[in-house]
Design an enzyme around this catalytic site. Structure first.
Site: not given
Ligand code: NDP
Length: 247
Positions: A12-13, A63, A142, A155, A157
């Site tokens: 998710g970088g 994925d 989280s 989420y 869980a």
């Molecule tokens: P975003 O929704 O901004 O980004 C999510 C990222 O995860 C995207 O790059 C997306 O890829 C990638 N992703 C989603 N599904 C898959 C998959 N099946 N395989 C590979 N990559 C995937 O999320 P945030 O930056 O807000 O969150 C990042 C992490 O931090 C998450 O784990 C989230 O649960 C956690 N978090 C976030 C909080 C918040 O307030 N924002 C609070 C607490 C925890 P693509 O761009 O290709 O869709």
């Protein structure tokens, strides 16, 4: 704190917290293997922006819920970079609803990506880490995984599962010089939280000791510390970046 000479694989970088971590790591000398679910213009623009800042970066569509795809991607990353030193399991999704309204897919998708995705990636890299007797794993949990939240049972869980996984990996691999920690963010301004109305955001932040939404960089600062040797005696921890939400 330097990551000079290290390679980091960040899931998710290409946006949100993962992108901020990528920026921070690159600014401190790391080479980057970024993984996301989708390619396309947005991901390309993110990679290009990092390159323009001088980062050495490669991008892989994968994925994380698909174990076979994860193994294939990790093999490619290892072939491209020679080795990986830091794994950031950041990919995550929400599918919020009250418990009776959650579909089987809402439950499966969240568990498969947030929890199983973290397990798949760690499984794929643990042998190479053991072989070279070093490795750092940072998992995105989280505060919701610690406090629970209405409308986020699936989420919560998944994120509580990430905490149990983190501590277990820390115990299983500490002797091999592999550290595993989790970050528990509160509300961070990214696409994930963009759906909140201004009213809801104001209501939420009013209750926080540090009365603002967190920024992705707030999380990236901690990720840098956990990835670097400055935290070499810290493992199995869950550290909150939440403006005091939990207290
Ligand atoms: P975003 O929704 O901004 O980004 C999510 C990222 O995860 C995207 O790059 C997306 O890829 C990638 N992703 C989603 N599904 C898959 C998959 N099946 N395989 C590979 N990559 C995937 O999320 P945030 O930056 O807000 O969150 C990042 C992490 O931090 C998450 O784990 C989230 O649960 C956690 N978090 C976030 C909080 C918040 O307030 N924002 C609070 C607490 C925890 P693509 O761009 O290709 O869709």
């Amino acid at each position: 704190m330097t990551l000079q000479g290290k390679t980091a694989l960040i899931t998710g970088g290409t946006r949100g917290i993962g992108y901020a971590v990528a920026e921070k790591f690159a600014a401190n000398g790391a080479r980057l293997a970024l993984v996301a679910a989708h390619g396309g213009e947005r991901a390309e623009a993110a990679v290009q922006a990092l390159k323009e800042k001088g980062a050495e970066v490669a991008f892989y569509v994968c994925d994380v819920s698909d174990a076979a795809a994860v193994n294939e991607t990790v093999s490619k990353v290892l072939a491209d970079f020679g080795s990986v030193d830091i794994l950031v399991n950041n990919a995550g999704i929400t599918r919020d609803n009250l418990l009776p309204a959650l579909s089987e897919a809402d439950i499966d998708d969240v568990i498969d990506i947030n929890l199983k995705g973290t397990i798949h990636m760690t499984q794929a890299l643990i042998r190479p880490f053991v072989k070279k007797r070093s490795g750092v794993i940072i998992n995105l949990s989280s505060v919701v995984g610690m406090m629970g939240n209405k409308g986020q049972t699936n989420y919560a869980a998944s994120k509580a599962g990430v905490i149990g996984f983190t501590k277990s990996v820390a115990k299983e691999y500490g002797r091999r010089n592999i550290r595993c920690n989790a970050i528990a963010p509160g509300y961070i301004a990214t696409d994930m939280t963009a759906a909140l109305s201004e009213e809801m955001t104001a209501e939420l932040t009013k209750q926080l000791p540090i009365a603002r939404l967190g920024q992705a960089e707030d999380v990236a600062n901690l990720a840098l510390f956990l990835a670097s040797d400055a935290s070499s005696y810290i493992t199995g921890e869950v550290i909150k970046v939440d403006g005091g939400m939990y207290i």
